[in-house]
Design a protein around this motif. Structure first.
Motif, PDB file in Angstrom:
ATOM      1  N   ILE A  27       0.839  -1.210   0.000  1.00  0.00           N
ATOM      2  CA  ILE A  27       0.000   0.000   0.000  1.00  0.00           C
ATOM      3  C   ILE A  27       0.868   1.252   0.000  1.00  0.00           C
ATOM      4  CG2 ILE A  27      -1.619   1.357   1.382  1.00  0.00           C
ATOM      5  CD1 ILE A  27      -2.912  -1.295   2.246  1.00  0.00           C
ATOM      6  N   ILE A  28       1.912   1.253   0.856  1.00  0.00           N
ATOM      7  CA  ILE A  28       2.802   2.415   0.917  1.00  0.00           C
ATOM      8  C   ILE A  28       3.484   2.642  -0.430  1.00  0.00           C
ATOM      9  CG2 ILE A  28       4.949   3.298   1.926  1.00  0.00           C
ATOM     10  CD1 ILE A  28       4.090   2.032   4.573  1.00  0.00           C
ATOM     11  N   SER A  29       3.990   1.568  -1.048  1.00  0.00           N
ATOM     12  CA  SER A  29       4.670   1.732  -2.336  1.00  0.00           C
ATOM     13  C   SER A  29       3.704   2.231  -3.399  1.00  0.00           C
ATOM     14  CB  SER A  29       5.297   0.402  -2.779  1.00  0.00           C
ATOM     15  OG  SER A  29       4.297  -0.575  -3.026  1.00  0.00           O
ATOM     16  N   GLY A  30       2.466   1.720  -3.389  1.00  0.00           N
ATOM     17  CA  GLY A  30       1.479   2.145  -4.382  1.00  0.00           C
ATOM     18  C   GLY A  30       1.079   3.597  -4.224  1.00  0.00           C
ATOM     19  N   ILE A  31       0.792   4.001  -2.977  1.00  0.00           N
ATOM     20  CA  ILE A  31       0.366   5.390  -2.729  1.00  0.00           C
ATOM     21  C   ILE A  31       1.499   6.362  -3.026  1.00  0.00           C
ATOM     22  CG2 ILE A  31      -0.327   7.027  -0.940  1.00  0.00           C
ATOM     23  CD1 ILE A  31      -1.916   4.772   0.371  1.00  0.00           C
ATOM     24  N   SER A  32       2.714   6.024  -2.576  1.00  0.00           N
ATOM     25  CA  SER A  32       3.843   6.938  -2.802  1.00  0.00           C
ATOM     26  C   SER A  32       4.148   7.073  -4.284  1.00  0.00           C
ATOM     27  CB  SER A  32       5.076   6.451  -2.038  1.00  0.00           C
ATOM     28  OG  SER A  32       5.427   5.132  -2.425  1.00  0.00           O
ATOM     29  N   ALA A  33       4.078   5.966  -5.041  1.00  0.00           N
ATOM     30  CA  ALA A  33       4.304   6.047  -6.490  1.00  0.00           C
ATOM     31  C   ALA A  33       3.229   6.904  -7.154  1.00  0.00           C
ATOM     32  CB  ALA A  33       4.317   4.645  -7.095  1.00  0.00           C
ATOM     33  N   LEU A  34       1.981   6.760  -6.676  1.00  0.00           N
ATOM     34  CA  LEU A  34       0.886   7.548  -7.236  1.00  0.00           C
ATOM     35  C   LEU A  34       1.085   9.038  -6.968  1.00  0.00           C
ATOM     36  CD1 LEU A  34      -1.858   7.460  -8.695  1.00  0.00           C
ATOM     37  CD2 LEU A  34      -2.948   7.238  -6.441  1.00  0.00           C
TER      38      LEU A  34
ATOM     39  N   ILE B 276      19.750   6.415  -6.157  1.00  0.00           N
ATOM     40  CA  ILE B 276      19.355   7.633  -6.865  1.00  0.00           C
ATOM     41  C   ILE B 276      18.047   8.169  -6.295  1.00  0.00           C
ATOM     42  CG2 ILE B 276      18.486   8.489  -9.092  1.00  0.00           C
ATOM     43  CD1 ILE B 276      20.591   6.660 -10.416  1.00  0.00           C
ATOM     44  N   GLN B 277      17.106   7.243  -6.042  1.00  0.00           N
ATOM     45  CA  GLN B 277      15.816   7.650  -5.478  1.00  0.00           C
ATOM     46  C   GLN B 277      16.005   8.275  -4.091  1.00  0.00           C
ATOM     47  OE1 GLN B 277      12.910   7.406  -7.078  1.00  0.00           O
ATOM     48  NE2 GLN B 277      11.721   8.284  -5.406  1.00  0.00           N
ATOM     49  N   MET B 278      16.836   7.647  -3.260  1.00  0.00           N
ATOM     50  CA  MET B 278      17.068   8.171  -1.915  1.00  0.00           C
ATOM     51  C   MET B 278      17.774   9.520  -1.953  1.00  0.00           C
ATOM     52  SD  MET B 278      15.719   6.363   0.441  1.00  0.00           S
ATOM     53  CE  MET B 278      16.546   7.061   1.854  1.00  0.00           C
TER      54      MET B 278
ATOM     55  N   ALA C  81      10.734   9.454  -0.453  1.00  0.00           N
ATOM     56  CA  ALA C  81      11.391   8.713   0.629  1.00  0.00           C
ATOM     57  C   ALA C  81      10.608   7.455   0.989  1.00  0.00           C
ATOM     58  CB  ALA C  81      11.539   9.619   1.845  1.00  0.00           C
ATOM     59  N   ALA C  82       9.269   7.546   1.019  1.00  0.00           N
ATOM     60  CA  ALA C  82       8.431   6.384   1.326  1.00  0.00           C
ATOM     61  C   ALA C  82       8.565   5.308   0.253  1.00  0.00           C
ATOM     62  CB  ALA C  82       6.972   6.817   1.458  1.00  0.00           C
TER      63      ALA C  82
ATOM     64  N   ALA D  79      11.182   4.814  -1.718  1.00  0.00           N
ATOM     65  CA  ALA D  79      12.496   4.190  -1.584  1.00  0.00           C
ATOM     66  C   ALA D  79      12.513   3.210  -0.415  1.00  0.00           C
ATOM     67  CB  ALA D  79      13.562   5.268  -1.394  1.00  0.00           C
ATOM     68  N   TRP D  80      11.883   3.590   0.688  1.00  0.00           N
ATOM     69  CA  TRP D  80      11.798   2.660   1.840  1.00  0.00           C
ATOM     70  C   TRP D  80      11.051   1.395   1.454  1.00  0.00           C
ATOM     71  CZ3 TRP D  80       7.417   0.667   4.092  1.00  0.00           C
ATOM     72  CH2 TRP D  80       7.624  -0.124   5.229  1.00  0.00           C
ATOM     73  N   ALA D  81       9.952   1.529   0.699  1.00  0.00           N
ATOM     74  CA  ALA D  81       9.164   0.363   0.296  1.00  0.00           C
ATOM     75  C   ALA D  81       9.978  -0.570  -0.593  1.00  0.00           C
ATOM     76  CB  ALA D  81       7.893   0.815  -0.421  1.00  0.00           C
ATOM     77  N   LEU D  82      10.774   0.000  -1.498  1.00  0.00           N
ATOM     78  CA  LEU D  82      11.635  -0.830  -2.344  1.00  0.00           C
ATOM     79  C   LEU D  82      12.617  -1.635  -1.496  1.00  0.00           C
ATOM     80  CD1 LEU D  82      12.546   1.548  -5.330  1.00  0.00           C
ATOM     81  CD2 LEU D  82      10.857  -0.289  -5.293  1.00  0.00           C
ATOM     82  N   GLY D  83      13.173  -0.990  -0.486  1.00  0.00           N
ATOM     83  CA  GLY D  83      14.083  -1.701   0.401  1.00  0.00           C
ATOM     84  C   GLY D  83      13.380  -2.778   1.200  1.00  0.00           C
ATOM     85  N   ALA D  84      12.180  -2.471   1.697  1.00  0.00           N
ATOM     86  CA  ALA D  84      11.425  -3.444   2.486  1.00  0.00           C
ATOM     87  C   ALA D  84      11.007  -4.647   1.649  1.00  0.00           C
ATOM     88  CB  ALA D  84      10.177  -2.777   3.086  1.00  0.00           C
ATOM     89  N   MET D  85      10.841  -4.448   0.333  1.00  0.00           N
ATOM     90  CA  MET D  85      10.470  -5.543  -0.555  1.00  0.00           C
ATOM     91  C   MET D  85      11.680  -6.341  -1.030  1.00  0.00           C
ATOM     92  SD  MET D  85       7.305  -4.137  -2.897  1.00  0.00           S
ATOM     93  CE  MET D  85       8.011  -2.578  -3.375  1.00  0.00           C
ATOM     94  N   GLY D  86      12.868  -5.962  -0.567  1.00  0.00           N
ATOM     95  CA  GLY D  86      14.068  -6.679  -0.969  1.00  0.00           C
ATOM     96  C   GLY D  86      14.570  -6.288  -2.334  1.00  0.00           C
TER      97      GLY D  86
END
Length: 592
Positions: free
Chosen positions: A459-466, A543-545, A580-581, A583-590
């Motif tokens: 959800i965080i990755s989807g909302i932040s990307a949106l 780059i994102q961070m 930032a959210a 980038a965090w989601a990408l890290g949390a997803m491995g």
């Protein structure tokens, strides 16, 4: 300003995934997490607890875990234990492949060896070989080799899940999505003699006076009946190969060796080859060459007419939302795939395989684990997936009922589990992923395998990307409508926007590169990404961070100095937080 930079640095450190931390392994805590996971694997899917799950781990530092949850049998209500036998489905393909490679060592495959054709070995009559694989009236049956069958590159259709018109192409096949005229499509979904009708008879006695033997899933299948085929080539119920030769053979997927298509038909033919080469039934070869040799006392082939079968501890396998054993469903159509085993026996088998103890010569195992160039992207060798990882390999054996066996050569780690459900593919994927997440978090191993991201992370990755997309769309629309000319932007706002758009374009380009690299070897999605893919993903993440940090600093500066329009300050701040959210989601997803 310095204090704001320090605060921002602490924030960024807090949201970065701590993948590099060294953890102290706690076996007691790990056991507790795995036991909780087993309970969830059952009760999250079936609150009544009628289904079951089982798990066994043998790893480094002497760690071992075995556990089970749920109900073994619906008809008896007995709880599931690690001593119960369960169906292993296509995990049996690895065992069949072992027998073939043993015969190759012994010279039983003739001078052609693994590249000998079915015709050269006389497995089937010449007229059957000629009709086995047809494309637009041209026969390719005489070109099918033993190696083609082992690696699913024969081009044959799957008699269980394909039909003459549809190639389901699952790996491995699942109960869902079977083609209408496939074996599964016919015997399961027949409205009057299929599964639902059989279960109504066996479990509810409806209609009154019904006889279970009158239903299609009470039929005892033979692998091949040549006499019946000669009498009537259209008799689909005479045998498994008879069904295949009644129409599917006329529409092969591809010429032999040209493409990969997962098909149980290949291992049906290998079973017939083994019986032809040894002169004995397949169950006797399995028993003498593998089960007795390794002291696998609780493993056997069902429906083989043998007195060795002890089903007093056999768990239900579920399919089509029904318990097969409790419902008296005859699964003899699986033939060589109808092996049942236990956690302990499967530990024994895969470790013996990896150590080469099932063969006379070391090069035999190396040949079995070799992935053909034509299917390099799937990492499928002979009867199992072989994936490079951690300076070694992961040997992955999988069955369509949610049974899997993983052996990590670098860690001497074996992970075996099952949800025993032909409709539980995603259930098994989640369960397996969560097991590895626990092992990774516990510090036992640093595995490249990642669990499916939690709903929160998705959800965080989807909302932040949106938010990022909307923010850039708003800026683009302002540029197109020339709004910025009427309301001049400050230099900082313009540069900040340029950084966001530029980093997004670079991120998108790197994502495309990563996608292309993964598409060349899609098994990475299951086992972890190669160093090249991970390097591209890491570059995209950093780059994102970096962009998020710069934009966040700019937003703080704009607000403190009250520069620019309030709308500009708000959108830049929102985009910075979203970046930032994300980038965090990408890290949390491995994905870093």
């Amino acid at each position: 300003m310095k204090s704001h930079v320090c605060a921002l640095a602490m924030l960024l450190l807090a949201i970065m995934p701590a993948n590099g931390c060294t953890k102290q392994f706690d076996p007691t805590a790990t056991d507790a997490r795995l036991k909780t996971l087993l309970q969830r694997a059952v009760f999250d899917v079936d609150p009544s607890g009628q289904r079951h799950a089982v798990l066994g781990i043998q790893g480094p530092v002497g760690y071992a875990f075995e556990g089970a949850a749920g109900t073994a049998r619906v008809d008896t209500g007995e709880p599931m234990t690690t001593a119960h036998q369960f169906a292993i489905a296509s995990v049996a393909k690895t065992m069949i492949a072992v027998l073939v490679y043993q015969l190759w060592e012994e010279g039983a495959l003739g001078p052609g060896g693994l590249d000998a054709t079915l015709g050269e070995l006389g497995v089937l009559p010449p007229e059957v070989i000629d009709s086995l694989s047809m494309i637009e009236g041209i026969s390719y049956g005489r070109s099918i080799t033993i190696r083609h069958l082992l690696t699913h590159t024969s081009g044959l259709r799957c008699l269980y899940f394909d039909d003459e018109r549809s190639a389901v192409g699952l790996m491995p096949g699942t109960a869902d999505g079977a083609a209408p005229d496939s074996l599964v499509g016919r015997v399961v979904y027949d409205p009057t003699r299929g599964l639902d009708a059989l279960l109504a008879c066996t479990m509810r006695g409806a209609p009154a006076g019904c006889d279970p033997q009158d239903y299609l899933l009470s039929h005892h299948w033979s692998p091949w009946d040549e006499e019946a085929w000669r009498a009537d080539p259209t008799d689909r119920m005479a045998g498994l190969l008879n069904l295949y030769l009644s129409g599917m053979n006329l529409h092969a997927i591809a010429r032999p060796g040209a493409a990969f298509h997962y098909a149980d038909t290949n291992y049906l033919l290998l079973g017939l080859l083994i019986e032809k080469a040894t002169g004995i039934g397949i169950q006797k070869s399995l028993r003498s060459r593998i089960f007795d040799h390794l002291d696998m006392t609780h493993t056997y082939l069902r429906y083989a007419g043998s007195t060795e079968s002890d089903e007093t501890h056999l768990a239900d396998v579920w399919a089509w939302n029904a318990p097969m054993m409790s419902g008296q469903v005859n699964l003899s159509f699986e033939w060589v795939g109808a092996i049942v085993s236990t956690i302990d026996d499967l530990h024994t088998f895969v470790k013996a395989l990896a150590a080469g103890r099932l063969f006379k010569y070391p090069h035999t195992l190396a040949e079995m684990l070799k992935v053909p160039e034509s299917i390099r992207g799937l990492s499928y060798a002979s009867g199992l997936v072989v994936f490079p990882a951690d300076s070694g390999q992961i040997l992955h054996l999988a069955g369509s009922n949610g049974t899997w066996v993983d052996y990590h050569t670098a860690h001497d780690l074996t992970v075996i589990g099952s949800v025993d459900d032909f409709h539980g593919v995603m259930h098994q994927v989640n369960f397996r992923g969560d097991v590895y997440k626990i092992l990774d978090n516990s510090g036992l191993i640093g595995t490249p395998i990642r669990a499916i991201p939690s709903m929160t992370v998705r959800i965080i990755s989807g909302i932040s990307a949106l938010v990022l997309i909307i923010g850039m769309a708003v800026w683009l629309s302002e540029t197109v409508l020339r709004c910025s000319r009427r309301r001049p932007l400050t230099r900082l706002v313009r540069r900040t926007r340029a950084i966001v758009v530029g980093s997004a374009l670079i991120h998108g380009l790197l994502a495309v590169i990563a996608f292309l690299l993964v598409s060349q070897e899609p098994v990475q999605v299951m086992f972890g990404f190669t160093p090249a893919v991970r390097a591209v993903m890491n570059a995209a993440w950093y780059i994102q961070m970096a962009a998020a940090a710069i934009v966040l600093l700019a937003a703080v500066h704009l607000w403190l100095k009250t520069q620019g329009r309030p709308a500009d300050r708000a959108t830049i701040g929102l985009v910075a937080v979203a970046g930032a959210a994300y980038a965090w989601a990408l890290g949390a997803m491995g994905l870093m």
